[in-house]
Each structure stands twice: as C-alpha cells, then as structure tokens.
Design a protein around this motif. Structure first.
Motif, PDB file in Angstrom:
ATOM      1  N   LYS A  20       0.662  -1.765  -0.141  1.00  0.00           N
ATOM      2  CA  LYS A  20      -0.449   0.041  -0.281  1.00  0.00           C
ATOM      3  C   LYS A  20       0.889   1.755   0.260  1.00  0.00           C
ATOM      4  O   LYS A  20       2.300   1.042   0.536  1.00  0.00           O
ATOM      5  CB  LYS A  20      -0.720   0.302   1.235  1.00  0.00           C
ATOM      6  CG  LYS A  20      -1.727   1.080   1.269  1.00  0.00           C
ATOM      7  CD  LYS A  20      -2.563   1.394   2.353  1.00  0.00           C
ATOM      8  CE  LYS A  20      -3.089   2.852   2.778  1.00  0.00           C
ATOM      9  NZ  LYS A  20      -3.665   2.680   4.484  1.00  0.00           N
ATOM     10  N   ALA A  21       1.523   2.092  -1.339  1.00  0.00           N
ATOM     11  CA  ALA A  21       1.141   3.797  -0.899  1.00  0.00           C
ATOM     12  C   ALA A  21       0.831   4.487  -1.536  1.00  0.00           C
ATOM     13  O   ALA A  21      -0.952   4.561  -1.520  1.00  0.00           O
ATOM     14  CB  ALA A  21       2.457   3.195  -1.965  1.00  0.00           C
ATOM     15  N   SER A  22       1.430   5.633  -0.844  1.00  0.00           N
ATOM     16  CA  SER A  22       0.149   6.826  -1.508  1.00  0.00           C
ATOM     17  C   SER A  22       1.351   7.504  -1.867  1.00  0.00           C
ATOM     18  O   SER A  22       2.075   7.705  -1.281  1.00  0.00           O
ATOM     19  CB  SER A  22      -0.140   7.599   0.533  1.00  0.00           C
ATOM     20  OG  SER A  22      -0.712   8.304   0.705  1.00  0.00           O
ATOM     21  N   GLU A  23       1.137   8.859  -2.685  1.00  0.00           N
ATOM     22  CA  GLU A  23       1.610   9.863  -2.939  1.00  0.00           C
ATOM     23  C   GLU A  23       0.726  10.954  -3.668  1.00  0.00           C
ATOM     24  O   GLU A  23      -0.541  10.955  -3.425  1.00  0.00           O
ATOM     25  CB  GLU A  23       2.063   9.729  -4.049  1.00  0.00           C
ATOM     26  CG  GLU A  23       0.975   9.440  -5.620  1.00  0.00           C
ATOM     27  CD  GLU A  23       1.745   8.451  -6.552  1.00  0.00           C
ATOM     28  OE1 GLU A  23       1.645   9.677  -8.060  1.00  0.00           O
ATOM     29  OE2 GLU A  23       2.396   7.499  -6.803  1.00  0.00           O
ATOM     30  N   PRO A  24       0.815  12.894  -3.252  1.00  0.00           N
ATOM     31  CA  PRO A  24       0.012  13.166  -2.738  1.00  0.00           C
ATOM     32  C   PRO A  24      -0.589  13.365  -4.878  1.00  0.00           C
ATOM     33  O   PRO A  24       0.150  13.647  -5.768  1.00  0.00           O
ATOM     34  CB  PRO A  24       1.099  14.594  -2.630  1.00  0.00           C
ATOM     35  CG  PRO A  24       2.229  14.052  -2.739  1.00  0.00           C
ATOM     36  CD  PRO A  24       2.540  12.605  -2.853  1.00  0.00           C
ATOM     37  N   GLU A  25      -1.561  14.008  -4.495  1.00  0.00           N
ATOM     38  CA  GLU A  25      -2.657  14.220  -5.594  1.00  0.00           C
ATOM     39  C   GLU A  25      -1.321  15.727  -7.186  1.00  0.00           C
ATOM     40  O   GLU A  25      -0.570  15.594  -7.876  1.00  0.00           O
ATOM     41  CB  GLU A  25      -3.459  14.468  -6.198  1.00  0.00           C
ATOM     42  CG  GLU A  25      -4.120  14.997  -6.823  1.00  0.00           C
ATOM     43  CD  GLU A  25      -6.282  15.752  -7.049  1.00  0.00           C
ATOM     44  OE1 GLU A  25      -6.775  15.428  -7.444  1.00  0.00           O
ATOM     45  OE2 GLU A  25      -6.117  16.765  -5.912  1.00  0.00           O
TER      46      GLU A  25
END
Length: 151
Positions: A79-84
């Motif tokens: 699971k990863a997250s990156e800014p829009e």
C-alpha cells in the motif's frame, strides 16, 4: 584509406550493438489498474496476476482508504500513498489530496469455482477512529473477483 572505412563501420556497428544490449528489457506485463470508476464491477483473474486499485483521498483530514475484506486467493502486497499535486507539496503547500495505491496479487484459485460468487474485494474510506466507534464508512469501493487457475 579504403581499409579505414570498413573498420570505422565495424566500430560503429559494435557501438550500436552494445547500446542495444544495455537497454533494459521490455516489461513483460503491466498490472491492471482499477479506479473509482471500476467500483461495483466484476472481474475474473488468473492465478499469479497482479493488479492495483488507485483511489483519491484526503489523509490530511484524517480520512484514509483501508482494506475491509479480501476475496479468497487475493493477497495485499503493498500500500502506497503519493500527493495528488507533488509540485505543490514541494513548494510547502499544506493539506491536499493523496492517491492511495493498493497492490494486490492473485495467489490461488479456490478449489470450488462454483462457490466463488460473491467474493468481493472491499475498500472503505473513513476516519479510522470514527469507524472503530461504529460510524459507517463514508465511501465503499468494491469489486467482485473470481480467481481461476492459469497464468
């Protein structure tokens, strides 16, 4: 002078071949990417197949996407997250939306393929502390997934 030209051509040919050899190999297959538009659909996948679910959220307000349930034969790999808007964050922008990417892989097919109907991958969007206190999720993303043998 005539012997220099063939040698020069041979040298250029060797340079061209060596540059081709140093190129990275072509990607065998890309993982399928599912988005909000794919919610409430059904997919049949083969064992060993990778796929991604990419959804927009607002973690700066406490909201996050989490796996609520996995169908048989599907494993969460990462699971990863990156800014829009990464450029805005780099300039010191506070808040904003983030893309959350869930990376999954099909690991096995159920023995009874008839019993796989209703196997859903369900992701919920909520503030974790509110969900734990009994408040329903603000959004639900789900997809019926059937995993069949094969590669």
């Amino acid at each position: 002078m005539t012997t220099i030209k063939p040698l020069a051509l041979l040298g250029l040919g060797l340079v061209a071949l060596s540059s081709c050899a140093s190129q990275p190999p072509a990607e065998k297959s890309k993982a399928m990417i599912f988005t909000v538009a794919d919610s409430d659909t059904s997919k049949t996948l083969k064992t060993g197949q990778s796929f991604e679910v990419k959804l927009l959220g607002t973690p700066t307000a406490g909201y996050s996407w989490e796996v609520q349930s996995l169908p048989t034969g599907v494993t969460l790999v990462d699971k990863a997250s990156e800014p829009e808007n990464p450029k805005g964050r780099a300039q010191g922008m506070v808040g904003g939306n983030d893309w959350t990417s869930f990376h999954f892989k099909t690991t096995s097919a159920p023995v009874d393929l008839q019993g796989t109907a209703g196997q859903a991958l369900v992701l919920r969007y909520a503030r974790p502390w509110e969900f734990e206190a009994g408040k329903p999720a603000d959004q639900i993303w789900q997809m019926q997934i059937v995993v069949k043998p094969g590669s």
